[in-house]
Design a protein around this motif. Structure first.
Motif, PDB file in Angstrom:
ATOM      1  N   UNK A 115       0.514  -1.377  -0.425  1.00 22.53           N
ATOM      2  CA  UNK A 115       0.354   0.046  -0.187  1.00 22.53           C
ATOM      3  C   UNK A 115       0.742   0.970  -0.157  1.00 22.53           C
ATOM      4  N   UNK A 116       0.622   2.731  -0.586  1.00 21.56           N
ATOM      5  CA  UNK A 116       1.066   3.339  -1.124  1.00 21.56           C
ATOM      6  C   UNK A 116       0.609   4.015  -0.018  1.00 21.56           C
ATOM      7  N   UNK A 117       1.718   5.178   0.677  1.00 21.45           N
ATOM      8  CA  UNK A 117       1.943   5.844   1.748  1.00 21.45           C
ATOM      9  C   UNK A 117       2.348   7.629   1.441  1.00 21.45           C
ATOM     10  N   UNK A 118       1.614   8.195   0.446  1.00 21.30           N
ATOM     11  CA  UNK A 118       2.678   8.962  -0.150  1.00 21.30           C
ATOM     12  C   UNK A 118       2.941  10.102   1.338  1.00 21.30           C
ATOM     13  N   UNK A 119       2.603  10.293   1.854  1.00 29.38           N
ATOM     14  CA  UNK A 119       2.865  10.920   3.089  1.00 29.38           C
ATOM     15  C   UNK A 119       4.255  10.737   3.821  1.00 29.38           C
ATOM     16  N   UNK A 120       5.105   9.759   3.322  1.00 29.48           N
ATOM     17  CA  UNK A 120       6.300   8.659   4.028  1.00 29.48           C
ATOM     18  C   UNK A 120       6.792   9.499   3.625  1.00 29.48           C
ATOM     19  N   UNK A 121       6.919   9.476   2.061  1.00 28.10           N
ATOM     20  CA  UNK A 121       7.540   9.921   1.066  1.00 28.10           C
ATOM     21  C   UNK A 121       8.106  11.853   0.845  1.00 28.10           C
ATOM     22  N   UNK A 122       7.110  12.736   1.476  1.00 27.49           N
ATOM     23  CA  UNK A 122       7.357  13.820   1.732  1.00 27.49           C
ATOM     24  C   UNK A 122       8.301  14.121   3.628  1.00 27.49           C
ATOM     25  N   UNK A 123       7.723  13.410   4.129  1.00 25.37           N
ATOM     26  CA  UNK A 123       8.517  13.794   5.281  1.00 25.37           C
ATOM     27  C   UNK A 123      10.064  13.425   4.648  1.00 25.37           C
ATOM     28  N   UNK A 124       9.984  12.238   4.016  1.00 24.22           N
ATOM     29  CA  UNK A 124      11.786  11.923   3.765  1.00 24.22           C
ATOM     30  C   UNK A 124      12.248  13.409   2.956  1.00 24.22           C
ATOM     31  N   UNK A 125      11.190  13.350   1.714  1.00 19.46           N
ATOM     32  CA  UNK A 125      11.775  15.330   1.322  1.00 19.46           C
ATOM     33  C   UNK A 125      12.238  16.215   2.374  1.00 19.46           C
ATOM     34  N   UNK A 126      11.241  16.553   2.800  1.00 16.19           N
ATOM     35  CA  UNK A 126      11.334  17.757   3.382  1.00 16.19           C
ATOM     36  C   UNK A 126      12.682  17.058   4.797  1.00 16.19           C
ATOM     37  N   UNK A 127      12.925  16.029   5.097  1.00 20.01           N
ATOM     38  CA  UNK A 127      13.931  16.244   5.534  1.00 20.01           C
ATOM     39  C   UNK A 127      15.554  15.938   4.892  1.00 20.01           C
ATOM     40  N   UNK A 128      15.726  16.110   3.469  1.00 16.65           N
ATOM     41  CA  UNK A 128      16.563  16.008   2.585  1.00 16.65           C
ATOM     42  C   UNK A 128      16.610  17.297   2.557  1.00 16.65           C
ATOM     43  N   UNK A 129      15.609  17.909   2.585  1.00 16.96           N
ATOM     44  CA  UNK A 129      15.939  19.627   2.228  1.00 16.96           C
ATOM     45  C   UNK A 129      16.386  20.073   3.692  1.00 16.96           C
ATOM     46  N   UNK A 130      15.805  20.002   4.465  1.00 15.46           N
ATOM     47  CA  UNK A 130      16.499  20.647   5.230  1.00 15.46           C
ATOM     48  C   UNK A 130      18.375  19.816   5.684  1.00 15.46           C
ATOM     49  N   UNK A 131      17.936  18.216   5.088  1.00 12.72           N
ATOM     50  CA  UNK A 131      19.935  18.426   5.575  1.00 12.72           C
ATOM     51  C   UNK A 131      20.335  19.267   3.892  1.00 12.72           C
TER      52      UNK A 131
END
Length: 367
Positions: A221-237
């Protein structure tokens, strides 16, 4: 005309105390509460004993008067305005840099105030988690500000994960590095911070690989919210790592009158590692953007599949609904209305038509 003591700290001239004479601010302000460590280094060795920041600088001046190379390293953790100002009065730090060191939330940068360099580093820490779906934060950040002068280093930390005890211990055990002077401390701290960038990017790559498996797995099952969380952390990094490249380039090319050739060589190695980490983060950002598009496409396909199923069941349910609606109009003259077999015949017709529709939808992969 107001006296020196009546002037606000930001307008007072940066005057160092005489050797052995502590400044007035350090007497009244509990600097020790924010001070993690204060050490005097001479000729590649850390001198024994505990010092206040004023006493340490006085000791350094005495050693320099005796013809020896010495410097002091003062480490502070989250000082307030008064504590930082007390240290600034002793070492002659510029008010603008002092304000940045107290209030933090600065981008990585390098600034020069007379013969003092001010370097801002963003520290990163990987927050352990079972899975990205259960995580609320993956990367936490902090800051380290470094003031480097001819005979002193003042480090100001913000964040619980950005401790420098390991760096100081390793530095104390390296006489060759100690002989390079206070700018070698700046190199040691920058090297430690940039190495943590590489470690964190390795761990983030593991999360991205797991995310890719979930996205491209047909049964998951696709959980797109997890991708947005990971992308937000990569942007912060990325915000922590990318701006440091320009600052490290300036250290390697500018301020030759302050930084020795040997230290600049070491700083160029750190620059290479920082560029490597920055390139990784850029590639992660691109991969996550692709995963967002793939996840959106997968969600759209799932919605289309669900809509086809709903439409198929609605079509099947429409058959008995239509027949029941016709025979519920209460007309006196309707076919088979007065026949004993009329009711089971109508039910049988409903079942046959619904079964045929169900088989047709299954054959076309709608159900």
């Amino acid at each position: 005309m107001p006296s020196f003591r009546q002037l606000p700290p930001s307008l007072r001239p940066n005057v160092r105390p005489r050797p052995g004479q502590p400044d007035a601010a350090s007497i009244h302000v509990p600097v020790a509460r924010a001070m993690v460590d204060c050490a005097v280094y001479c000729e590649g060795t850390r001198l024994p004993g505990k010092y206040t920041h004023a006493a340490a600088l006085s000791k350094v001046h005495d050693l320099e008067a005796a013809g020896k190379d010495a410097f002091v390293w003062v480490g502070l953790h989250a000082p307030d305005d008064r504590q930082m100002q007390a240290v600034a009065d002793v070492f002659g730090l510029h008010p603008l840099a002092v304000e940045d060191a107290v209030h933090a939330h600065q981008r990585p940068k390098l600034e020069r105030y007379d013969n003092t360099l001010f370097l801002v580093l963003k520290t990163v820490n990987y927050v352990e988690h079972v899975s990205v779906a259960l995580a609320r934060e993956i990367v936490e950040t902090g800051e380290i500000m470094i003031f480097v002068g001819q005979d002193f280093v003042v480090t100001v930390r913000h964040g619980d994960h950005s401790g420098l005890a390991g760096v100081r211990k390793k530095f104390d055990a390296s006489p060759d590095s100690l002989k390079l002077g206070p700018y070698a401390v700046m190199h040691a701290i920058a090297d430690h911070v940039v190495d943590s960038y590489l470690d964190v990017t390795d761990l983030i790559e593991t999360d991205i690989d797991a995310m890719e498996e979930d996205i491209f797995s047909p049964t998951a099952k696709t959980n797109i919210e997890c991708i947005y969380l990971l992308k937000r952390e990569v942007v912060e990094l990325r915000r922590a790592v990318a701006p440091l490249t320009f600052a490290l380039q300036r250290i390697g090319t500018d301020h030759n009158d302050l930084i020795s050739i040997e230290v600049r060589r070491y700083m160029r190695d750190i620059l290479d590692h920082n560029i490597q980490a920055s390139d990784r983060i850029t590639s992660y950002d691109e991969v996550l953007s692709s995963l967002v598009q793939a996840a959106a496409g997968k969600v759209a396909m799932q919605q289309n599949t669900d809509m086809r199923k709903i439409s198929a069941y609605v079509a099947i349910a429409a058959v008995p609904t239509a027949i029941a609606g016709i025979y519920g109009m209460n007309f006196d003259y309707m076919p088979e209305l007065r026949q004993a077999w009329g009711y089971p015949a109508v039910l049988l017709v409903m079942v046959i038509i619904c079964s045929l529709l169900f088989r047709a939808f299954r054959r076309n992969h709608w159900l």
